[in-house]
Design a protein around this motif. Structure first.
Motif, PDB file in Angstrom:
ATOM      1  N   ALA A   1       0.886  -1.153   0.000  1.00 31.56           N
ATOM      2  CA  ALA A   1       0.000   0.000   0.000  1.00 31.56           C
ATOM      3  C   ALA A   1       0.928   1.208   0.000  1.00 31.56           C
ATOM      4  O   ALA A   1       2.015   1.130   0.577  1.00 31.56           O
ATOM      5  CB  ALA A   1      -0.858   0.002   1.254  1.00 31.56           C
ATOM      6  N   PRO A   2       0.576   2.284  -0.563  1.00 30.02           N
ATOM      7  CA  PRO A   2      -0.660   2.571  -1.288  1.00 30.02           C
ATOM      8  C   PRO A   2      -0.499   2.435  -2.800  1.00 30.02           C
ATOM      9  O   PRO A   2      -1.175   3.102  -3.546  1.00 30.02           O
ATOM     10  CB  PRO A   2      -0.898   4.023  -0.918  1.00 30.02           C
ATOM     11  N   PHE A   3       0.405   1.555  -3.219  1.00 36.84           N
ATOM     12  CA  PHE A   3       0.604   1.429  -4.656  1.00 36.84           C
ATOM     13  C   PHE A   3      -0.503   0.590  -5.273  1.00 36.84           C
ATOM     14  O   PHE A   3      -1.271  -0.089  -4.585  1.00 36.84           O
ATOM     15  CB  PHE A   3       1.969   0.818  -4.953  1.00 36.84           C
ATOM     16  N   GLY A   4      -0.470   0.601  -6.611  1.00 35.65           N
ATOM     17  CA  GLY A   4      -1.600   0.114  -7.367  1.00 35.65           C
ATOM     18  C   GLY A   4      -2.033  -1.311  -7.159  1.00 35.65           C
ATOM     19  O   GLY A   4      -3.205  -1.588  -6.927  1.00 35.65           O
ATOM     20  N   MET A   5      -1.061  -2.247  -7.221  1.00 36.42           N
ATOM     21  CA  MET A   5      -1.469  -3.643  -7.183  1.00 36.42           C
ATOM     22  C   MET A   5      -2.309  -3.915  -5.947  1.00 36.42           C
ATOM     23  O   MET A   5      -3.245  -4.690  -5.962  1.00 36.42           O
ATOM     24  CB  MET A   5      -0.238  -4.553  -7.146  1.00 36.42           C
TER      25      MET A   5
ATOM     26  N   GLY B   1       8.556   6.908 -13.013  1.00 35.54           N
ATOM     27  CA  GLY B   1       7.596   7.993 -12.845  1.00 35.54           C
ATOM     28  C   GLY B   1       6.177   7.492 -13.013  1.00 35.54           C
ATOM     29  O   GLY B   1       5.278   7.868 -12.269  1.00 35.54           O
ATOM     30  N   LEU B   2       6.005   6.577 -13.987  1.00 35.32           N
ATOM     31  CA  LEU B   2       4.660   6.065 -14.246  1.00 35.32           C
ATOM     32  C   LEU B   2       4.141   5.244 -13.068  1.00 35.32           C
ATOM     33  O   LEU B   2       2.946   5.290 -12.757  1.00 35.32           O
ATOM     34  CB  LEU B   2       4.657   5.209 -15.511  1.00 35.32           C
TER      35      LEU B   2
ATOM     36  N   ALA C   1       0.899   6.420 -11.528  1.00 37.41           N
ATOM     37  CA  ALA C   1      -0.276   5.544 -11.565  1.00 37.41           C
ATOM     38  C   ALA C   1      -0.917   5.475 -10.190  1.00 37.41           C
ATOM     39  O   ALA C   1      -2.149   5.448 -10.058  1.00 37.41           O
ATOM     40  CB  ALA C   1       0.122   4.150 -12.035  1.00 37.41           C
ATOM     41  N   ALA C   2      -0.085   5.458  -9.140  1.00 38.86           N
ATOM     42  CA  ALA C   2      -0.636   5.392  -7.796  1.00 38.86           C
ATOM     43  C   ALA C   2      -1.375   6.683  -7.451  1.00 38.86           C
ATOM     44  O   ALA C   2      -2.397   6.668  -6.775  1.00 38.86           O
ATOM     45  CB  ALA C   2       0.463   5.118  -6.786  1.00 38.86           C
ATOM     46  N   PHE C   3      -0.833   7.809  -7.937  1.00 35.41           N
ATOM     47  CA  PHE C   3      -1.492   9.083  -7.664  1.00 35.41           C
ATOM     48  C   PHE C   3      -2.739   9.272  -8.519  1.00 35.41           C
ATOM     49  O   PHE C   3      -3.733   9.822  -8.079  1.00 35.41           O
ATOM     50  CB  PHE C   3      -0.528  10.238  -7.932  1.00 35.41           C
ATOM     51  N   LEU C   4      -2.631   8.829  -9.774  1.00 29.69           N
ATOM     52  CA  LEU C   4      -3.688   9.152 -10.731  1.00 29.69           C
ATOM     53  C   LEU C   4      -4.749   8.077 -10.842  1.00 29.69           C
ATOM     54  O   LEU C   4      -5.674   8.214 -11.630  1.00 29.69           O
ATOM     55  CB  LEU C   4      -3.068   9.396 -12.108  1.00 29.69           C
TER      56      LEU C   4
ATOM     57  N   PRO D   1      -7.333   7.312  -9.257  1.00 31.88           N
ATOM     58  CA  PRO D   1      -8.746   7.721  -9.234  1.00 31.88           C
ATOM     59  C   PRO D   1      -9.181   8.300 -10.575  1.00 31.88           C
ATOM     60  O   PRO D   1     -10.303   8.061 -11.029  1.00 31.88           O
ATOM     61  CB  PRO D   1      -8.778   8.798  -8.145  1.00 31.88           C
ATOM     62  N   VAL D   2      -8.258   9.038 -11.214  1.00 27.82           N
ATOM     63  CA  VAL D   2      -8.601   9.632 -12.513  1.00 27.82           C
ATOM     64  C   VAL D   2      -8.745   8.537 -13.556  1.00 27.82           C
ATOM     65  O   VAL D   2      -9.731   8.491 -14.306  1.00 27.82           O
ATOM     66  CB  VAL D   2      -7.495  10.621 -12.939  1.00 27.82           C
ATOM     67  N   ILE D   3      -7.762   7.644 -13.595  1.00 27.61           N
ATOM     68  CA  ILE D   3      -7.822   6.548 -14.563  1.00 27.61           C
ATOM     69  C   ILE D   3      -9.126   5.788 -14.366  1.00 27.61           C
ATOM     70  O   ILE D   3      -9.822   5.442 -15.314  1.00 27.61           O
ATOM     71  CB  ILE D   3      -6.639   5.584 -14.363  1.00 27.61           C
ATOM     72  N   SER D   4      -9.440   5.558 -13.093  1.00 24.37           N
ATOM     73  CA  SER D   4     -10.633   4.791 -12.792  1.00 24.37           C
ATOM     74  C   SER D   4     -11.891   5.507 -13.271  1.00 24.37           C
ATOM     75  O   SER D   4     -12.714   4.937 -13.984  1.00 24.37           O
ATOM     76  CB  SER D   4     -10.700   4.538 -11.292  1.00 24.37           C
TER      77      SER D   4
END
Ligand code: SF4
Lengths: 634, 154, 286
Positions: A434-438, A507-508, A512-515, A517-520
């Protein structure tokens, strides 16, 4: 539609061009420019189609389809030739069966083989295109220098870089084709092309082992291909009710019972391509290929094609016992492959096992197929592609420098190759913390599995699976950040891959972890909404907390400044023996000895020899069960 | 504040004792004497310890070990030599391999006499050591403060 | 607002309460062994002392990881008492422990290295039960939020006895108590010198200790949730559970890591059996 065609056709052009470029510098220039073009085009695709939902295109079909059949036959001949050359008759047999099925299909049902819309794009395709377009082209850029170094370090391998990059770009084209096609025959065509490219790239080194593993991959994938074409024949033969070869029509078909059988067959193709158990051995064998190949084909894109098709068919699987069986194949693969990863010290094999495990998890989500699980599955595809490609490329770069891919030899990388170690650290964190994507996806998956019948089985598997995942990643992380003394920094080397791709992917991972919610909300939720009529996602407050944790993690390293001053350094405690900082101690009889630290591999509990067979057996039974359930449902 | 005297953690090292003193040291932990009453803990790790308690004399084999253990302990720290052996070499003094007491290698703050030293004496020694420990702590805190002030002015 | 108060109160009071419980624990342990034992406030003296000591490190990086450990343990506890999502809290909790392990790795010392490996085995042993606990609460109360679990009127324990027993088993692991104190022990007696904490001293060790207090309060909070429908019973149950842990601690000898791992996973199996029956009741066999 032009963008779609551009993304499919342009890489082919580049591929042909690269066949003739001999010098590394000019090859580099070509690859970088085309990477920019492809990456740019996929981002354009995002901006153009992100808000439009699914858009269908009636692409020219007659000539294209004809060309595809011709190429398929040529490829079959090629396999037969290679099979004869290396005496692999199984491959020949499967190629013949497959070609025969294609011919049968074309002859018998020629009037039914028209999809109105051959190409399409929706949010899911955009996501896949972004992965292929951005990650794929970054890997291609990285590969140019990597291959130069590779041939320098392996003078025994015949230099066929022209062919290598031809195949890589042909593969990228095929992947784009696969995710944009609405015509199942087209998907099948591109599917087969990826199989062949994978075969060629695994066998690149032309050693006995490489050839053997290439054929293993080929045979298993051809098996999937046979199932795929069988599914298409079934669909066409079933008449208009099934939707024929039009993917969208098939998925929209009201007759769930009829399309369940082809769905399970295509799902089987997906299982082979995604290297789920019992087919996992081909992906492990594929690790003999140069590392960029592993990064591109065997973690971030090609194997994703397998789960892509599973996720596409998730609505068909949803609520069926056949779907649960397919999902269980994935879940069992997840826990068994994760457990075996504990016993591996070869970095690429750990990555391979973890890839298999995560593909299994995605398949588990797709098989059960509720809206929340599809949401989680797509998120997993994204995060896994980003973090895993970084880890593969990192491992490759480290290997070229320290000439080992053993995790034990990566001890103290933070001192020897600080930048690299930080990037790999972030990559690993992206895989399980946490708090990364997987982790977000795993979390969503747990929440979603609880709400379905039989979900408790999946939850239990996930609980054990995440526990072992923590173990094997954390111990690798530990090796990386061990602060060892008395070694040189070796980050700079004679051959240096461009690290820009690595920086960008790192960077991605963070972005990805920050964004997410946007991607979702921009891509995944609309996609889920259209299919299921309900949408999924995490609660706002939880998202906020995750972002807070992320920010905290980014700022924490600043506290290093606090510790820099005023601490006295002592060597490690060595049972009272005088020791130096690099763990040399005075042994008996005046001899200086070195203490070494090695990770635990717990082979007696988690060894391949112990776990693979039972896991594979269970998965075979589950696959057969999925067929049986699909048959019964009819 | 001085928490140090309320929580002295001990590292016990058997240099070349006959085990007589060791048994007495361990006896201190038993319900009869129960040194944990005073917050005393017998730790096994020099990095956690405040008091180095050594039984037995120094020989050539353990000389580097004694020094290493001492060096591994963070300041403030004190050394207690328990028993005649640790003080002078005791009954083994004339042996070819014995160099003498612990103070041949590291500075000793408290000597506990006896062969073997009685538990009461050992506890007494530890209590005496606590005073020294506290002194050292104050000196250290003062030193740190002075260093800080010096740092600010320059 | 209430929720933020919960977090703040936790952050301030948990170390005090945690230290106090540790003190009582030591006193009871001493009495069980026929000793007088240290003063109740002894844990505070110990930590206070640690902050007075000189700062000694093998490498400065090790302190960074411990700070992160403390922060994330406190954060997960604070989220818990703010009534947050239990799964998220568990993940933050795991993250914190990974930092502890990384700190031990960073020091590059044989003993702390072994401690780190064994700590990871511990994490692997308890993780399934913790996740299943969250899932079990969801199945009974219909929410992953601690706030809903704490205010439920359902006697959760009656639905989740298996999960509770599983949790009690791994609680021994988490409290670093015998027989499962394989990576480091809360007692002074040593395990391969001092396991994961071997190379930490002074204020850093103090931080580990404080983190441990935070952690214990958080874990006891989870125990409480099983009885949350009646606060009085809840508090009594927490006390009884803890007393049982002390008792087990004093009557058992340490096991090997294989046994610790197996026990943790068996505890999870018990939880799964419980949840399977529960889900059978919910879905009526379908
Ligand atoms: S002082 Fe006496 S009892 Fe103690 S170690 Fe020496 S000989 Fe043994």
């Amino acid at each position: 539609m032009q963008t779609l065609l551009f993304l499919i056709l342009f890489p082919i052009l580049v591929a042909c061009l690269l066949l003739f470029v001999k010098r590394t510098t000019s090859r580099y220039a070509v690859v970088v420019l085309s990477a920019l073009a492809i990456g740019g085009a996929s981002i354009y695709l995002l901006m153009r189609y992100a808000f439009e939902g699914a858009v269908y295109f009636a692409a020219p079909s007659e000539t294209a389809s004809l060309a595809m059949v011709a190429i398929e036959m040529a490829l079959a001949l090629f396999i037969i030739y290679m099979g004869a050359k290396f005496r692999n008759y199984l491959a020949i047999g499967l190629a013949v069966v497959q070609a025969a099925l294609v011919v049968y299909l074309e002859m018998t049902f020629s009037e039914n083989l028209h999809a109105i819309n051959n190409l399409f794009i929706d949010q899911f395709s955009i996501i896949m295109a972004l992965i292929i377009g951005i990650i794929g082209s970054l890997i291609a850029v990285y590969a140019v220098r990597y291959m130069e170094t590779y041939h320098h370090l392996h003078p025994e391998v015949r230099d066929r870089q022209g062919t290598f990059f031809f195949v890589v770009f042909a593969f990228i084209a095929a992947m784009f084709g696969l995710v944009f096609s609405n015509n199942l025959l087209w998907i099948f065509f591109f599917w087969e092309v990826t199989t062949i490219t994978s075969f060629l790239l695994i066998g690149y080194a032309e050693t006995e082992e490489a050839t053997k593993n290439a054929f293993l991959a080929l045979v298993m994938n051809l098996l999937g291909g046979v199932a795929f074409i069988a599914a298409i024949i079934y669909l066409v033969a079933a008449g208009p009710a099934s939707g024929g070869i039009d993917l969208a029509a098939v998925l929209a078909s009201g007759d769930a019972a009829i399309i369940l059988i082809p769905a399970v067959l295509i799902g089987f193709a997906g299982i082979t391509k995604a290297a789920l158990m019992p087919f996992s051995s081909w992906l492990l064998g594929a690790m003999v290929a140069p590392t960029p190949v592993s990064a591109l084909l065997h973690s971030s894109t090609m194997v994703k094609a397998g789960v892509y098709i599973l996720v596409r068919f998730a609505p068909v699987f949803a609520g069926t016992l056949a779907g649960v069986s397919v999902g269980l194949v994935g879940a069992v693969t997840f826990v068994v492959a994760s457990a075996i990863a504990i016993s591996q010290s070869n970095a690429k094999l750990v990555l391979a096992y973890s890839t298999i495990a995560n593909l299994g998890l995605i398949a588990a989500c797709a098989g059960v197929g509720t809206h929340m699980l599809v949401w989680a599955a797509i998120l997993l595809i994204i995060f896994h592609a980003v973090a895993k490609s970084l880890l593969f490329l990192g491992t490759g770069a480290v290997e070229n420098r320290i000439e080992s891919r053993d995790i034990e030899d990566m001890e103290g990388l933070i001192v020897r190759m600080p930048k690299m170690a930080v990037m790999m650290f972030i990559g690993i964190a992206g895989m399980f913390l946490a708090p990364f994507g997987m982790l977000i996806s795993k979390w969503a998956a747990i929440e979603a599995f609880v709400q379905v019948p039989f979900g408790i089985v999946f939850v239990a598997i996930l609980a054990y699976g995440s526990a072992v995942t923590v173990f094997f990643w954390a111990k690798w992380m530990g090796k990386l950040i061990t602060v060892i003394r008395g070694v040189e920094q070796i980050e700079k080397g004679f051959f240096e891959e461009p690290w820009i791709p690595l920086y960008i992917i790192t960077g991605l991972v963070i972005a990805a972890a920050f964004l997410f919610p946007v991607i979702s909300s921009m891509l995944i939720e609309p996609y889920v909404l259209v299919i299921y009529g309900v949408t999924a996602g995490l609660a706002q407050t939880n998202v906020a907390i995750m972002l807070l944790m992320m920010a905290l993690l980014l700022f924490l390293p600043l506290s290093f400044a606090l510790f820099r001053k005023s601490a006295k350094r002592l060597p490690a405690y060595m049972g009272g023996r005088p020791a130096t900082a690099d763990l040399h101690f005075e042994g008996s009889l005046g001899m200086t000895r070195e203490a070494q630290t090695r990770n635990y591999y717990l082979t007696t509990c988690f060894g391949e020899a112990r776990l693979f067979r039972p896991g594979a057996a269970v998965c075979i039974i589950l696959i057969l069960a999925s067929w049986a359930f699909a048959g019964v449902a009819l | 504040m001085a928490f140090l005297k309320r929580s002295p953690w001990i590292l016990h090292y058997d240099a070349s004792s006959c085990n007589g003193c060791d048994i007495e040291v361990l006896a201190c932990l038993t319900p009869l004497y129960d040194v944990e009453r005073f917050g005393i803990i017998n730790t096994g790790n020099p990095k956690h310890a405040d008091i180095l308690l050594i039984t037995g004399g120094v020989n050539s084999q353990n000389r580097p070990v004694v020094r290493n253990l001492y060096e591994q302990m963070p300041e403030p720290k004190v050394v207690i030599a328990v028993g005649a052996c640790a003080a002078t070499g005791g009954i083994f003094r004339e042996c070819y391999n014995i160099a003498g007491g612990i103070d041949k290698v590291i500075p000793v703050d408290v000597y506990v006499p006896g062969c073997a030293a009685r538990p009461e004496q050992i506890i007494d020694g530890v209590v005496a050591a606590l005073g020294i420990l506290e002194e050292k702590r104050e000196r250290m805190a003062g030193g740190a403060r002075m260093k800080e002030e010096a740092g600010e002015t320059t | 607002m209430n929720r933020i108060m919960g977090a703040v109160i936790f952050l301030i009071l948990a170390p005090l309460l945690g230290g106090l419980i540790a003190g009582i624990d030591r006193k009871i342990t001493a009495r069980m062994q026929g000793r007088v034992g240290p003063p109740i406030l002894q844990p505070f003296y110990d930590v206070g002392k640690l902050f007075e000591k000189e700062k000694v490190v093998v490498t400065t990086a090790q302190n960074f990881y411990i700070l992160a450990y403390l922060i994330f343990i406190a954060l997960s506890g604070a989220l818990f008492f703010a009534g947050g999502d239990l799964l998220l809290i568990i993940f933050a909790f795991t993250l914190a422990h990974v930092f502890l392990v990384l700190g031990a790795y960073a020091a590059h010392s044989p003993y702390s290295h072994i401690g780190a490996e064994r700590e990871l085995i511990q994490v692997m042993a308890y993780e399934p039960v913790i996740i299943l606990t969250a899932v079990g609460f969801y199945m009974v109360t219909g929410s992953f939020y601690v706030v809903d679990m704490a205010t439920t009127t359902i006697p959760v324990i009656l639905y989740l006895p298996g999960v509770f027993l599983g949790l009690a088993a791994i609680l021994t692991l988490k409290l670093r108590k015998s027989p499962f104190d394989i990576s480091t022990s809360h007692h002074a007696h040593q395990e391969i010198v001092k396991g994961v904490t071997t190379e930490f001293s002074g204020s850093t060790l103090g931080q580990i200790e404080i983190a441990h207090w935070y952690e214990n309060i958080f874990l006891l909070g989870i125990v409480y949730l099983f009885f949350a429908w009646n606060p009085v019973i809840g508090i009594i149950a927490v006390a009884v559970t803890y007393a049982a842990e002390i008792f087990v601690d004093n009557v058992t000898a340490r096991v090997r890591w294989q046994a610790a791992l197996k026990s943790g996973w068996l505890a999870a199996a018990l939880g799964i059996a419980n949840l399977a029956i529960l889900s059978y009741m919910v879905y009526g066999g379908a």
